[in-house]
Design an enzyme around this catalytic site. Sequence first.
Site, PDB file in Angstrom:
ATOM      1  N   GLY A  13       0.808  -1.417   0.019  1.00 51.33           N
ATOM      2  CA  GLY A  13       0.046   0.087  -0.138  1.00 51.33           C
ATOM      3  C   GLY A  13       0.726   1.335   0.088  1.00 51.33           C
ATOM      4  N   HIS A 111       0.253   1.432 -13.096  1.00 53.28           N
ATOM      5  CA  HIS A 111       0.914   0.464 -13.484  1.00 53.28           C
ATOM      6  C   HIS A 111       2.470   0.738 -13.487  1.00 53.28           C
ATOM      7  CE1 HIS A 111       1.686  -3.422 -15.626  1.00 53.28           C
ATOM      8  NE2 HIS A 111       2.537  -2.834 -16.120  1.00 53.28           N
ATOM      9  N   GLU A 182       5.589   6.492  -9.749  1.00 54.83           N
ATOM     10  CA  GLU A 182       4.233   6.168  -9.189  1.00 54.83           C
ATOM     11  C   GLU A 182       3.626   6.885  -8.254  1.00 54.83           C
ATOM     12  OE1 GLU A 182       3.505   1.983  -8.639  1.00 54.83           O
ATOM     13  OE2 GLU A 182       5.237   1.607  -9.427  1.00 54.83           O
TER      14      GLU A 182
END
Length: 203
Positions: A13, A111, A182
């Site tokens: 997470g 992704h 990300e």
Amino acid sequence: MLTAIAVFVSGGGTNLQALIDAQHKGILKSGELRLVVSDNKDAYALERARNNGIEAVVVRKKKAETQTEYEDRLIGLLHEKKIDMVILAGFMRILTEHFTSAFADRMINVHPSLIPSFCGKGYYGLHVHEKALEYGVKVTGATVHYVNEIPDGGRIILQKAVEVEEGDTPEILQRRVMEQAEWKILPKAAEMVARKLREDKEG
Ligand code: GAR
């Protein structure tokens, strides 16, 4: 009214944490993280949610139910909680058209590669970086895209490139892609989509 967001997770997470931090910093301001859904009861992401006062639930597929029945349970939960938008942040289960069509243009995924490289069925988590190193690419990165029925096939929202360095292992590369790409583009894209949905709702 803020866009109510559910985040789907399966593991550590860290991307959820980036979203939580973005909410605290006011980067994610058009949406509110209202629910975290995990298909894995041991996911550390559940702790991160609870530590930040976000409701966290485990929804596992039962052996006796079909994929459609499982997805119906998820859809029912999201409707019950009045969720407007779904973020897949390290969710390792493929959702079929049954689910994706219920959240068309309201669901995004992060992704860990530059789509259309190293994506689709079988490309998830550390495997993506193993494949990138095996191929020998010198640049990789991350992509945030809308989710449709094709795995990693929806419209691209944001991408960021990251250099591969001499001596990289999959773990080292994964960490660099998270830090440099990300955790930056996911909160940014989440705000873009949440703002759009908020504006649509308010007319
Ligand atoms: C992230 O690198 C995410 O991009 C990837 O799994 C990791 C989850 O880490 N997702 C996929 O590969 C989906 N195809 P996190 O739980 O620490 O956010």
